[in-house]
Write an enzyme that holds these catalytic residues in place. Structure first.
Site, PDB file in Angstrom:
ATOM      1  N   GLU A 154       0.818  -1.278  -0.022  1.00 12.65           N
ATOM      2  CA  GLU A 154      -0.068   0.008  -0.099  1.00 12.65           C
ATOM      3  C   GLU A 154       1.015   1.213  -0.009  1.00 12.65           C
ATOM      4  O   GLU A 154       1.783   1.469   0.908  1.00 12.65           O
ATOM      5  CB  GLU A 154      -0.924  -0.163   1.136  1.00 12.65           C
ATOM      6  CG  GLU A 154      -2.101   1.279   0.962  1.00 12.65           C
ATOM      7  CD  GLU A 154      -2.863   1.199   2.042  1.00 12.65           C
ATOM      8  OE1 GLU A 154      -3.446   0.195   2.472  1.00 12.65           O
ATOM      9  OE2 GLU A 154      -3.433   2.256   2.361  1.00 12.65           O
ATOM     10  N   GLU A 212       4.614   5.137   4.029  1.00  9.48           N
ATOM     11  CA  GLU A 212       4.219   6.649   4.150  1.00  9.48           C
ATOM     12  C   GLU A 212       5.297   7.364   4.637  1.00  9.48           C
ATOM     13  O   GLU A 212       5.765   7.266   5.760  1.00  9.48           O
ATOM     14  CB  GLU A 212       2.883   6.466   5.164  1.00  9.48           C
ATOM     15  CG  GLU A 212       2.339   7.863   5.629  1.00  9.48           C
ATOM     16  CD  GLU A 212       2.137   8.629   4.276  1.00  9.48           C
ATOM     17  OE1 GLU A 212       1.135   8.235   3.561  1.00  9.48           O
ATOM     18  OE2 GLU A 212       2.690   9.655   4.039  1.00  9.48           O
ATOM     19  N   ASP A 259      10.051   7.491   0.007  1.00 13.40           N
ATOM     20  CA  ASP A 259       9.215   7.217  -1.181  1.00 13.40           C
ATOM     21  C   ASP A 259       9.165   5.763  -1.392  1.00 13.40           C
ATOM     22  O   ASP A 259      10.128   4.995  -1.499  1.00 13.40           O
ATOM     23  CB  ASP A 259      10.308   8.076  -2.221  1.00 13.40           C
ATOM     24  CG  ASP A 259      10.015   8.071  -3.616  1.00 13.40           C
ATOM     25  OD1 ASP A 259       8.912   7.343  -4.010  1.00 13.40           O
ATOM     26  OD2 ASP A 259      10.483   8.611  -4.375  1.00 13.40           O
ATOM     27  N   ASP A 274      -1.550  11.861  -3.803  1.00 15.31           N
ATOM     28  CA  ASP A 274      -1.588  13.302  -3.882  1.00 15.31           C
ATOM     29  C   ASP A 274      -2.004  13.918  -5.165  1.00 15.31           C
ATOM     30  O   ASP A 274      -1.386  13.455  -5.992  1.00 15.31           O
ATOM     31  CB  ASP A 274      -0.242  13.812  -3.709  1.00 15.31           C
ATOM     32  CG  ASP A 274      -0.008  13.682  -1.985  1.00 15.31           C
ATOM     33  OD1 ASP A 274      -0.771  13.722  -1.299  1.00 15.31           O
ATOM     34  OD2 ASP A 274       1.167  13.590  -1.900  1.00 15.31           O
ATOM     35  N   LYS A 301      -2.995  21.060 -10.452  1.00 15.46           N
ATOM     36  CA  LYS A 301      -2.768  21.970 -11.398  1.00 15.46           C
ATOM     37  C   LYS A 301      -1.749  21.506 -12.590  1.00 15.46           C
ATOM     38  O   LYS A 301      -0.924  20.564 -12.168  1.00 15.46           O
ATOM     39  CB  LYS A 301      -1.900  23.067 -10.626  1.00 15.46           C
ATOM     40  CG  LYS A 301      -2.652  24.033  -9.786  1.00 15.46           C
ATOM     41  CD  LYS A 301      -1.794  25.039  -9.119  1.00 15.46           C
ATOM     42  CE  LYS A 301      -2.306  25.691  -8.064  1.00 15.46           C
ATOM     43  NZ  LYS A 301      -1.476  26.377  -6.963  1.00 15.46           N
ATOM     44  N   ASP A 321     -10.552  11.023  -6.222  1.00 15.06           N
ATOM     45  CA  ASP A 321     -11.892  11.936  -6.245  1.00 15.06           C
ATOM     46  C   ASP A 321     -11.383  13.010  -7.271  1.00 15.06           C
ATOM     47  O   ASP A 321     -12.205  14.000  -7.426  1.00 15.06           O
ATOM     48  CB  ASP A 321     -12.086  12.518  -4.850  1.00 15.06           C
ATOM     49  CG  ASP A 321     -10.810  13.324  -4.343  1.00 15.06           C
ATOM     50  OD1 ASP A 321      -9.743  12.842  -4.235  1.00 15.06           O
ATOM     51  OD2 ASP A 321     -11.018  14.423  -3.645  1.00 15.06           O
ATOM     52  N   THR A 333     -11.564   5.597   3.362  1.00 19.74           N
ATOM     53  CA  THR A 333     -10.239   6.154   3.972  1.00 19.74           C
ATOM     54  C   THR A 333     -10.555   7.761   4.474  1.00 19.74           C
ATOM     55  O   THR A 333     -11.807   8.247   4.109  1.00 19.74           O
ATOM     56  CB  THR A 333      -8.950   6.280   3.207  1.00 19.74           C
ATOM     57  OG1 THR A 333      -9.263   7.552   2.055  1.00 19.74           O
ATOM     58  CG2 THR A 333      -8.969   5.158   2.261  1.00 19.74           C
ATOM     59  N   ARG A 334      -9.773   8.303   5.295  1.00 17.15           N
ATOM     60  CA  ARG A 334      -9.980   9.321   5.862  1.00 17.15           C
ATOM     61  C   ARG A 334      -9.786  10.486   4.745  1.00 17.15           C
ATOM     62  O   ARG A 334     -10.770  11.373   4.658  1.00 17.15           O
ATOM     63  CB  ARG A 334      -8.751   9.906   6.720  1.00 17.15           C
ATOM     64  CG  ARG A 334      -9.389   9.682   8.274  1.00 17.15           C
ATOM     65  CD  ARG A 334      -8.194   9.619   9.257  1.00 17.15           C
ATOM     66  NE  ARG A 334      -7.049  10.500   8.870  1.00 17.15           N
ATOM     67  CZ  ARG A 334      -6.675  11.665   9.423  1.00 17.15           C
ATOM     68  NH1 ARG A 334      -7.236  11.954  10.777  1.00 17.15           N
ATOM     69  NH2 ARG A 334      -5.726  12.235   9.319  1.00 17.15           N
ATOM     70  N   TYR A 335      -9.059  10.423   3.927  1.00 16.64           N
ATOM     71  CA  TYR A 335      -9.164  11.401   2.848  1.00 16.64           C
ATOM     72  C   TYR A 335     -10.405  11.244   2.075  1.00 16.64           C
ATOM     73  O   TYR A 335     -11.074  12.275   1.482  1.00 16.64           O
ATOM     74  CB  TYR A 335      -7.778  11.190   1.868  1.00 16.64           C
ATOM     75  CG  TYR A 335      -7.676  12.199   0.648  1.00 16.64           C
ATOM     76  CD1 TYR A 335      -6.803  13.366   0.773  1.00 16.64           C
ATOM     77  CD2 TYR A 335      -8.346  11.988  -0.606  1.00 16.64           C
ATOM     78  CE1 TYR A 335      -6.830  14.053  -0.170  1.00 16.64           C
ATOM     79  CE2 TYR A 335      -8.499  12.824  -1.544  1.00 16.64           C
ATOM     80  CZ  TYR A 335      -7.602  13.827  -1.371  1.00 16.64           C
ATOM     81  OH  TYR A 335      -7.617  14.835  -2.354  1.00 16.64           O
TER      82      TYR A 335
HETATM   83  C1  LIG Z   1      -3.907  12.319  -0.036  1.00 15.19           C
HETATM   84  S1  LIG Z   1      -2.867  11.481   0.846  1.00 15.19           S
HETATM   85  C2  LIG Z   1      -3.938  10.113   0.971  1.00 15.19           C
HETATM   86  C3  LIG Z   1      -3.780   9.091   2.465  1.00 15.19           C
HETATM   87  C4  LIG Z   1      -4.622   7.782   2.446  1.00 15.19           C
HETATM   88  N1  LIG Z   1      -4.378   6.912   1.521  1.00 15.19           N
HETATM   89  C5  LIG Z   1      -6.029   8.098   2.490  1.00 15.19           C
HETATM   90  O1  LIG Z   1      -6.830   7.723   1.410  1.00 15.19           O
HETATM   91  O2  LIG Z   1      -6.607   8.557   3.459  1.00 15.19           O
HETATM   92  C6  LIG Z   1      -1.701  10.920   0.053  1.00 15.19           C
HETATM   93  C7  LIG Z   1      -0.521   9.978   0.899  1.00 15.19           C
HETATM   94  O3  LIG Z   1       0.387   9.828   0.164  1.00 15.19           O
HETATM   95  C8  LIG Z   1       1.762   9.815   0.568  1.00 15.19           C
HETATM   96  N2  LIG Z   1       2.912   9.728  -0.429  1.00 15.19           N
HETATM   97  C9  LIG Z   1       3.007  10.698  -1.474  1.00 15.19           C
HETATM   98  N3  LIG Z   1       4.020  10.564  -2.101  1.00 15.19           N
HETATM   99  C10 LIG Z   1       4.215   9.330  -1.833  1.00 15.19           C
HETATM  100  C11 LIG Z   1       5.408   8.203  -2.163  1.00 15.19           C
HETATM  101  N4  LIG Z   1       6.297   8.854  -3.159  1.00 15.19           N
HETATM  102  N5  LIG Z   1       5.684   7.420  -1.522  1.00 15.19           N
HETATM  103  C12 LIG Z   1       5.017   7.090  -0.698  1.00 15.19           C
HETATM  104  N6  LIG Z   1       3.795   7.667  -0.158  1.00 15.19           N
HETATM  105  C13 LIG Z   1       3.686   8.868  -0.938  1.00 15.19           C
HETATM  106  C14 LIG Z   1       1.597  11.443   1.292  1.00 15.19           C
HETATM  107  O4  LIG Z   1       2.443  11.413   2.342  1.00 15.19           O
HETATM  108  C15 LIG Z   1       0.151  11.323   1.627  1.00 15.19           C
HETATM  109  O5  LIG Z   1       0.148  10.892   2.952  1.00 15.19           O
END
Ligand SMILES: C[S@@+](CC[C@H](N)C(=O)[O-])C[C@H]1O[C@@H](n2cnc3c(N)ncnc32)[C@H](O)[C@@H]1O
Length: 240
Positions: A69, A94, A121, A143, A147, A179, A217-219
């Site tokens: 994940e 994460e 990463d 993320d 833009k 979304d 998920t929270r997001y």
């Molecule tokens: C918008 S949040 C969504 C979190 C969770 N999946 C949810 O749905 O609630 C995106 C997450 O991806 C992580 N993230 C971004 N780039 C990443 C990467 N290259 N490798 C691992 N995680 C990453 C960020 O730190 C962030 O917590």
């Protein structure tokens, strides 16, 4: 494969490639800081060592399937899935320390022997994993980078799809939820252009149907509160 070494801060020296977010949020509570210092090193996959050919060796539980994940946020989905399928070994990634601390606090109450973690990463883990070892990759609400000038930061791109194609077993599954309409279109287009995957949708409605056993998920909850409609895409790694 690229060689990786540990820097003094415990992170790997190969440059982060696909992470552009925040590493830290509000100051951690003492208990959370202790978990990051003491518990995370026990659960973190050690990328300075070669990955075992049999990934089951990463886990203390007897596991026979493997799932990655990427960007688990606060870890609610990962905790749920790893409790639901005890024969599956999960690797959760994460880099945001507050998210990692949240999951570690939850693991205090509900430990999981089929779970390993990584706090940087996800491309580093992908490059470390042996070929054709994963049964599934989950990318929930990556993320969005809405833009146009930031589209190139999106986790879904040709290079990361190559990575998924390499580490997934034939028939393995890549799940993507978002979304953001432009990201959904972007992902459909990139995957359609990649020879190793097929979209499993049978009817137009499949697009908006959550994955089996999905708790959200929270997001996602925030996106729905704000009036955006999630899309759930499931792709299959083709043979060969
Ligand atoms: C918008 S949040 C969504 C979190 C969770 N999946 C949810 O749905 O609630 C995106 C997450 O991806 C992580 N993230 C971004 N780039 C990443 C990467 N290259 N490798 C691992 N995680 C990453 C960020 O730190 C962030 O917590």
């Amino acid at each position: 494969m690229e060689r990786t070494t540990m820097a003094e801060n415990g992170h790997l020296e190969r440059r982060r490639e696909a992470f552009f977010g925040r590493l830290k949020g509000p100051k951690l509570r003492q208990h959370q800081a202790d978990l990051i210092e003491m518990r995370l090193p026990q659960l973190r996959v050690d990328l300075t060592q070669p990955a075992p050919a049999d990934l089951a060796r990463l886990f203390s539980a007897p596991v026979e399937r493997f799932r990655l994940e990427i960007g688990f946020g606060g870890g609610e989905h990962l905790l749920h899935r790893s409790g639901e399928d005890l024969r599956c070994g999960f690797i959760g990634v994460e880099p945001f320390v507050n998210g990692m601390a949240k999951l570690l606090s939850a693991l205090d109450a509900t430990p999981r022997e089929n779970l390993r973690l990584f706090d940087d990463d996800a491309t580093l883990v992908l490059d470390w994993l042996p070929d054709a070892t994963l049964d599934a990759v989950d990318l929930n609400y990556p993320d969005p980078w809405p833009k146009k000038k930031h589209f190139k930061r999106r986790f879904v791109n040709a290079k990361n799809l190559d990575r998924f194609a390499r580490v997934l077993k034939p028939g393995g599954i890549f799940r993507f939820a978002s979304d953001i309409d432009t990201y959904v279109d972007w992902t459909l287009r990139h995957v359609a252009e990649h020879p190793a995957f097929e979209w499993t949708a049978r009817r137009p409605a499949d697009w908006h149907e959550p994955f089996a056993g999905w708790l959200g998920t929270r997001y996602e909850a925030k996106a729905i509160r704000e009036g955006r409609r999630p899309a759930y895409l499931t792709f299959r790694r083709l043979e060969g």
